[in-house]
Write a protein that holds these residues in place. Structure first.
Motif, PDB file in Angstrom:
ATOM      1  N   ALA A 109     -43.466  39.491  31.464  1.00 38.85           N
ATOM      2  CA  ALA A 109     -43.492  41.119  31.909  1.00 38.85           C
ATOM      3  C   ALA A 109     -45.012  40.949  32.665  1.00 38.85           C
ATOM      4  O   ALA A 109     -45.727  41.284  33.567  1.00 38.85           O
ATOM      5  CB  ALA A 109     -43.185  41.932  31.436  1.00 38.85           C
ATOM      6  N   ALA A 110     -46.378  40.770  31.884  1.00 31.83           N
ATOM      7  CA  ALA A 110     -47.268  40.486  31.894  1.00 31.83           C
ATOM      8  C   ALA A 110     -47.509  39.807  33.602  1.00 31.83           C
ATOM      9  O   ALA A 110     -48.514  39.535  34.283  1.00 31.83           O
ATOM     10  CB  ALA A 110     -48.111  40.093  31.267  1.00 31.83           C
ATOM     11  N   GLU A 113     -46.528  41.032  36.801  1.00 33.90           N
ATOM     12  CA  GLU A 113     -47.328  42.232  37.331  1.00 33.90           C
ATOM     13  C   GLU A 113     -48.661  41.902  37.474  1.00 33.90           C
ATOM     14  O   GLU A 113     -49.249  42.273  39.232  1.00 33.90           O
ATOM     15  CB  GLU A 113     -47.869  42.900  35.908  1.00 33.90           C
ATOM     16  N   ARG A 114     -49.168  40.600  37.097  1.00 38.56           N
ATOM     17  CA  ARG A 114     -50.246  39.596  38.197  1.00 38.56           C
ATOM     18  C   ARG A 114     -49.780  39.434  38.897  1.00 38.56           C
ATOM     19  O   ARG A 114     -50.900  38.947  39.691  1.00 38.56           O
ATOM     20  CB  ARG A 114     -50.526  39.109  36.666  1.00 38.56           C
ATOM     21  N   SER A 116     -47.801  39.671  41.457  1.00 37.34           N
ATOM     22  CA  SER A 116     -47.359  40.682  42.469  1.00 37.34           C
ATOM     23  C   SER A 116     -48.647  41.689  42.970  1.00 37.34           C
ATOM     24  O   SER A 116     -48.719  42.029  43.733  1.00 37.34           O
ATOM     25  CB  SER A 116     -46.574  42.343  41.668  1.00 37.34           C
ATOM     26  N   ARG A 117     -49.789  41.608  42.090  1.00 39.41           N
ATOM     27  CA  ARG A 117     -50.482  41.787  42.955  1.00 39.41           C
ATOM     28  C   ARG A 117     -51.603  40.855  44.317  1.00 39.41           C
ATOM     29  O   ARG A 117     -52.083  41.718  44.705  1.00 39.41           O
ATOM     30  CB  ARG A 117     -51.434  42.369  41.536  1.00 39.41           C
ATOM     31  N   GLY A 126     -43.763  44.722  43.578  1.00 37.47           N
ATOM     32  CA  GLY A 126     -44.480  45.169  42.940  1.00 37.47           C
ATOM     33  C   GLY A 126     -44.666  46.764  44.178  1.00 37.47           C
ATOM     34  O   GLY A 126     -44.721  47.548  42.969  1.00 37.47           O
ATOM     35  N   VAL A 129     -41.678  48.530  41.792  1.00 39.24           N
ATOM     36  CA  VAL A 129     -41.380  48.100  40.256  1.00 39.24           C
ATOM     37  C   VAL A 129     -41.409  49.647  39.998  1.00 39.24           C
ATOM     38  O   VAL A 129     -43.225  50.083  40.061  1.00 39.24           O
ATOM     39  CB  VAL A 129     -41.999  47.428  39.857  1.00 39.24           C
ATOM     40  N   TYR A 132     -42.105  48.086  33.715  1.00 35.32           N
ATOM     41  CA  TYR A 132     -41.384  46.894  32.655  1.00 35.32           C
ATOM     42  C   TYR A 132     -40.821  47.611  31.461  1.00 35.32           C
ATOM     43  O   TYR A 132     -42.201  47.920  30.409  1.00 35.32           O
ATOM     44  CB  TYR A 132     -42.048  46.041  32.504  1.00 35.32           C
ATOM     45  N   ILE A 142     -36.005  46.373  33.977  1.00 37.47           N
ATOM     46  CA  ILE A 142     -37.405  45.973  35.827  1.00 37.47           C
ATOM     47  C   ILE A 142     -36.614  47.151  36.018  1.00 37.47           C
ATOM     48  O   ILE A 142     -35.560  47.190  36.448  1.00 37.47           O
ATOM     49  CB  ILE A 142     -37.268  44.169  36.382  1.00 37.47           C
ATOM     50  N   LYS A 172     -53.998  38.435  31.001  1.00 31.39           N
ATOM     51  CA  LYS A 172     -54.616  39.908  30.508  1.00 31.39           C
ATOM     52  C   LYS A 172     -56.215  38.997  30.560  1.00 31.39           C
ATOM     53  O   LYS A 172     -56.612  40.595  31.065  1.00 31.39           O
ATOM     54  CB  LYS A 172     -53.944  40.583  28.989  1.00 31.39           C
TER      55      LYS A 172
END
Length: 527
Positions: A109-110, A113-114, A116-117, A126, A129, A132, A142, A172
């Protein structure tokens, strides 16, 4: 000095190589990458060499075959809710990172997320979404705001910032900056202690990797590592690299320069293979933020004066089966692509009077054009001089600046004008499969400051792309893709210079070299 003369002056025996016993040497795969590995983060960097490094160290939830069809990779499989708003992905049992920690759903998930940026496809994904969820260590849920039917194509894309899975703690710690710790769950571990930038990058087989049972195909299937160790030997002079291959001091050259192919072909100990059957697109990228290429009329002018065969013949040594012209903004090797630019591409070539009149009509005011040229790249180094020559002959004010590829990657990030160390043009390559559809075709996306250096901005392009993505029938998708294609031909965010088919060369005792957009380390064995 010509390359062939240089072979006599700099024999491969003089190359600094690590001292290895014969048994260790047989278990080590020695590859010469096309360029130095400047950035280790394959999500931040879109460079081919960074993606190739990424596939050694990391893995993806889904991979693709040569037709871009997604297949489970780290995933065991998935389910989609009846309303298409919830995708539940189940991880395979026994997945582990190189530090011994299990791969958990929260790591995935992390990572998503990263990614998708940063990625052009990822940003579209992203935006759809909602959240998550990780109900247990092997289940990733998702939840979407709107249906996203191409979710697996997005998270399984094979090139230019693939969605590699990384430990949550690392992701992170560096959400928007390059990661410094290379811990993945792929078939090889990165040996950071041995890294010697510009010379050596080393990887060790990860004994905890569990390959899938299927046959490998591009980035999907069983990624079986047959070597205990992989070494990347960075050799900037390609004639020296070929000499090292001929003498058996390296096993594999990622990209064989066309002018050295006859030399390699004479050796019974070397095999030459097409590296990617879909080909690689040469492109000229404009800086849209500053004069003069913030003017679309001047970009269209360059499209009309550039002759693709000049670029392609130079890169490939003129071999007719090694390249093809393509009067389209999409790669012509992709099914369904029409050459809608046949009346436009190169139409002013050879007509100097019409060329001068067309240049006056653009409003060009003799602004300086700075071309960044990577002198250490066999595929790209010849392109800058060709562009500089054709633009000078067309009456433009040109400054060609040679540098290494690493410096170019840093320099192209500058948004300053040319008087303040900015730039106007650089050349690059894209595997055809990496720019095959409207969403992932970075060369024409209109994201502005969030997009690929050059920063083409077009609300119309982004709107059409979003509508293409949301289309549920093939007729609507085809119509929208045609509109996107026509807009790109009018705006010329990037100028395609044709398609070439790169060659890779390796010692004949290697088997199992796979087709793909980069050179994969799995399936290759000796003997």
């Amino acid at each position: 000095m010509r390359r062939r003369d240089l072979l006599k002056a700099a024999p491969a025996a003089l190359l600094p190589m690590p001292a290895l016993g014969q048994n260790m040497r047989s278990r080590t795969l020695r590859l010469v990458p096309s360029t130095d590995l400047v950035s280790l983060d394959p999500v931040i960097s879109t460079a081919l060499v960074a993606v190739q490094h990424g596939y050694h160290v990391f893995d993806t939830l889904y991979g693709v075959d040569g037709q871009m069809r997604p297949h489970p990779q780290m995933a065991e499989g998935h389910q989609v809710s009846d309303d298409n708003l919830t995708w539940t992905i189940r991880l395979r049992d026994g997945l582990r990172f190189h530090d011994g920690e299990p791969v958990r759903s929260r790591d995935c998930a992390a990572s998503l997320e990263r990614w998708s940026r940063r990625d052009v496809y990822g940003r579209v994904y992203g935006a759809a979404v909602e959240a998550y969820e990780t109900p247990d260590d092997r289940t990733l849920r998702i939840r979407l705001k709107t249906p996203f039917p191409r979710l697996l194509q997005a998270i399984g894309k094979p090139h230019s910032s693939p969605a590699f899975m990384m430990p949550e703690r690392i992701v992170k710690a560096s959400p928007d900056t390059p990661i410094s710790e290379m811990v993945g769950s792929g078939p090889y571990r990165f040996l950071a202690s041995e890294m010697d930038s510009g010379n050596l990058f080393a990887y060790a087989k990860f004994d905890g990797y569990r390959p899938r049972d299927e046959a490998p195909n591009w980035t999907s299937g069983g990624k079986v590592a047959h070597f205990d160790r992989v070494e990347w030997r960075v050799i900037s002079d390609k004639s020296t690299a070929v000499s090292a291959l001929l003498q058996g001091e390296v096993d594999w050259i990622e990209n064989l320069p066309a002018d050295l192919e006859p030399l390699a072909a004479r050796s019974r100990d070397v095999r030459i293979q097409n590296a990617d059957t879909l080909g690689t697109v040469l492109v000229m990228r404009f800086n849209h933020l500053t004069a003069p290429f913030n003017n679309p009329a001047l970009r269209r002018f360059v499209l009309e004066v550039a002759k693709q065969s000049d670029y392609l013949a130079t890169v490939t040594g003129g071999s007719p089966d090694a390249w093809r012209e393509c009067a389209a903004m999409y790669p012509c090797t992709i099914a369904g692509v029409e050459e809608i630019g046949k009346e436009r591409f190169g139409r002013l070539v050879g007509n100097e009077a019409a060329m001068r009149e067309a240049l006056r009509a653009t409003g060009y005011n003799n602004e300086k054009i700075v071309i960044l040229n990577p002198a250490d790249s066999a595929a790209l180094a010849p392109l800058g001089p060709i562009t500089a020559d054709l633009l000078k002959r067309a009456g433009l004010n040109v400054d060609l600046q040679d540098m290494d590829w690493g410096t170019l990657l840093q320099r192209r990030g500058s948004k300053a004008p040319v008087e303040e160390n900015g730039w106007s043009i650089f050349h690059s390559t894209w595997p055809s499969i990496a720019i095959a559809d409207p969403v992932q075709n970075t060369t024409m996306r209109g994201e502005g400051s969030r997009g690929w250096p050059g920063w083409y901005e077009s609300a119309e392009m982004e709107s059409l792309t979003a509508r293409w993505l949301a289309a549920t029938d093939t007729a609507a998708q085809a119509r929208l893709q045609s509109e996107i294609h026509a807009l790109a031909l009018r705006e010329v965010p990037t100028l395609p210079l044709g398609i070439y088919f790169p060659k890779t060369a390796y010692r004949r005792d290697l088997t199992g070299v796979l087709d793909g957009s980069v050179r994969y380390p799995w399936n290759v064995r000796r003997g």
